[in-house]
Design an enzyme around this catalytic site. Structure first.
Site, PDB file in Angstrom:
ATOM      1  N   GLY A 163       0.931  -1.271   0.060  1.00  0.00           N
ATOM      2  CA  GLY A 163       0.041   0.067  -0.233  1.00  0.00           C
ATOM      3  C   GLY A 163       0.984   1.423  -0.561  1.00  0.00           C
ATOM      4  O   GLY A 163       2.285   1.139   1.109  1.00  0.00           O
ATOM      5  N   GLN A 211       3.065   9.929   0.851  1.00  0.00           N
ATOM      6  CA  GLN A 211       4.163   9.152   0.727  1.00  0.00           C
ATOM      7  C   GLN A 211       5.199   9.981  -0.390  1.00  0.00           C
ATOM      8  O   GLN A 211       6.802   9.340  -0.184  1.00  0.00           O
ATOM      9  CB  GLN A 211       4.058   8.073   1.326  1.00  0.00           C
ATOM     10  CG  GLN A 211       3.564   7.778   2.396  1.00  0.00           C
ATOM     11  CD  GLN A 211       3.307   5.946   2.534  1.00  0.00           C
ATOM     12  OE1 GLN A 211       2.530   5.441   2.403  1.00  0.00           O
ATOM     13  NE2 GLN A 211       4.404   4.981   3.397  1.00  0.00           N
ATOM     14  N   CYS A 263       5.732   0.443   7.526  1.00  0.00           N
ATOM     15  CA  CYS A 263       5.993   1.572   6.745  1.00  0.00           C
ATOM     16  C   CYS A 263       7.064   2.170   6.055  1.00  0.00           C
ATOM     17  O   CYS A 263       8.191   1.783   6.144  1.00  0.00           O
ATOM     18  CB  CYS A 263       5.270   1.842   7.667  1.00  0.00           C
ATOM     19  SG  CYS A 263       5.263   4.149   6.479  1.00  0.00           S
ATOM     20  N   LEU A 264       6.461   1.907   4.526  1.00  0.00           N
ATOM     21  CA  LEU A 264       7.602   2.289   3.312  1.00  0.00           C
ATOM     22  C   LEU A 264       8.298   3.273   3.801  1.00  0.00           C
ATOM     23  O   LEU A 264       9.383   3.770   3.851  1.00  0.00           O
ATOM     24  CB  LEU A 264       6.925   2.053   1.957  1.00  0.00           C
ATOM     25  CG  LEU A 264       6.795   1.059   1.999  1.00  0.00           C
ATOM     26  CD1 LEU A 264       5.976   1.186   0.400  1.00  0.00           C
ATOM     27  CD2 LEU A 264       7.990   0.206   1.486  1.00  0.00           C
ATOM     28  N   HIS A 296      -3.974   1.702   7.295  1.00  0.00           N
ATOM     29  CA  HIS A 296      -2.612   2.029   7.177  1.00  0.00           C
ATOM     30  C   HIS A 296      -2.670   2.771   6.767  1.00  0.00           C
ATOM     31  O   HIS A 296      -2.937   3.826   6.758  1.00  0.00           O
ATOM     32  CB  HIS A 296      -1.744   0.819   7.579  1.00  0.00           C
ATOM     33  CG  HIS A 296       0.028   1.367   7.076  1.00  0.00           C
ATOM     34  ND1 HIS A 296       0.293   0.478   7.888  1.00  0.00           N
ATOM     35  CD2 HIS A 296       0.094   2.366   6.931  1.00  0.00           C
ATOM     36  CE1 HIS A 296       1.533   1.341   7.812  1.00  0.00           C
ATOM     37  NE2 HIS A 296       1.466   2.388   7.184  1.00  0.00           N
ATOM     38  N   GLU A 297      -3.479   2.942   5.437  1.00  0.00           N
ATOM     39  CA  GLU A 297      -2.899   3.973   3.731  1.00  0.00           C
ATOM     40  C   GLU A 297      -3.929   5.135   4.834  1.00  0.00           C
ATOM     41  O   GLU A 297      -3.755   6.610   4.729  1.00  0.00           O
ATOM     42  CB  GLU A 297      -3.432   3.853   3.012  1.00  0.00           C
ATOM     43  CG  GLU A 297      -2.860   1.830   2.631  1.00  0.00           C
ATOM     44  CD  GLU A 297      -1.039   1.977   2.642  1.00  0.00           C
ATOM     45  OE1 GLU A 297      -0.764   3.687   2.228  1.00  0.00           O
ATOM     46  OE2 GLU A 297      -0.264   1.464   3.225  1.00  0.00           O
ATOM     47  N   HIS A 310      -2.278   7.614   6.984  1.00  0.00           N
ATOM     48  CA  HIS A 310      -1.531   8.535   6.792  1.00  0.00           C
ATOM     49  C   HIS A 310      -2.389   9.815   6.178  1.00  0.00           C
ATOM     50  O   HIS A 310      -1.349  11.309   5.835  1.00  0.00           O
ATOM     51  CB  HIS A 310      -0.739   7.211   5.371  1.00  0.00           C
ATOM     52  CG  HIS A 310       0.399   7.226   5.544  1.00  0.00           C
ATOM     53  ND1 HIS A 310       1.858   7.631   6.131  1.00  0.00           N
ATOM     54  CD2 HIS A 310       0.760   5.338   5.260  1.00  0.00           C
ATOM     55  CE1 HIS A 310       2.710   6.819   6.076  1.00  0.00           C
ATOM     56  NE2 HIS A 310       1.745   5.342   5.311  1.00  0.00           N
TER      57      HIS A 310
HETATM   58 ZN    ZN Z   1       2.722   3.530   5.837  1.00  0.00          ZN
END
Ligand code: ZN
Ligand code: ZN
Length: 200
Positions: free
Chosen positions: A81, A86, A124-125, A166-167, A170
């Site tokens: 995701g 991000q 998380c990226l 989660h997304e 963000h």
């Molecule tokens: Zn994340």
């Protein structure tokens, strides 16, 4: 969100099996693509990760192009995701992997959440090596639009529900370290501090 399923082929039993050249080259290419993808993702300390994204008003070509680019970055980074914030785009949309399909959800809203919740580890990226336990409802209904502006309603469960929540976090400037227990948060911040110094 980062995929937290570790590769399990380094258990020491096949030390004497050498990778053939083609596979080795494919691995190198994969690593390079991953590094390029990660370099396009904002990392902890970047103010964009703490901002609330604004509603998308125009469902134009630009939106579709950015979403396609985000899907490519998500794949290259081995993620499941990725939210617009991000990559520094402060608009309310994210891409994620749902049952083998890549989806774009624009202006997403959770309209129903299960009473039952579950705690599981999330990466998380934007947070490098950090993995923390996060408790979330196991099922959610999300109303949104797709990249073309058509209404979508999704009933998600399990991993897909977790990734979507989660997304969506963000888009409100919220990170997993805000949703974990104090001790895990302290440990995560210890891991993130050297990265902050490097970034500054
Ligand atoms: Zn994340
Ligand atoms: Zn995919």
């Amino acid at each position: 969100m980062a995929d937290d399923h570790d590769h399990d082929h380094d258990d020491g039993q096949d030390d004497d099996v050498e990778l053939d050249e083609a596979e080795a080259r494919a691995n190198v290419e994969h690593e390079l693509r991953k590094r390029v993808a990660l370099s396009q993702i904002r990392q902890y300390g970047d103010p964009a990760l703490r901002m609330r994204a604004a509603e998308v008003l125009a469902f134009d070509d630009e939106l579709g192009r950015v979403a396609e680019r985000m899907i490519a970055i998500m794949h290259d980074a081995d993620g499941v995701g990725l939210a617009a914030t991000q990559i520094g785009v402060l608009r309310r949309f994210f891409v994620f992997h749902d049952a083998g399909e890549d989806r774009v959800l624009v202006n997403p809203v959770i309209t129903l959440a299960s009473k039952e919740s579950e705690t599981d580890e999330e990466g998380c990226l934007s947070l490098g090596p950090v993995r923390v336990d996060v408790e979330r409802p196991v099922g959610v209904t999300i109303e949104a639009r797709d990249a073309a502006g058509e209404p979508v309603s999704l009933e998600l469960e399990g991993l897909a529900a977790r990734v979507a929540q989660h997304e969506l976090d963000h888009l409100d400037g919220k990170l997993v370290i805000d949703r974990t227990d104090p001790e895990s948060r302290r440990e995560a911040l210890r891991q993130l501090r050297p990265r902050l110094l490097l970034a500054g």
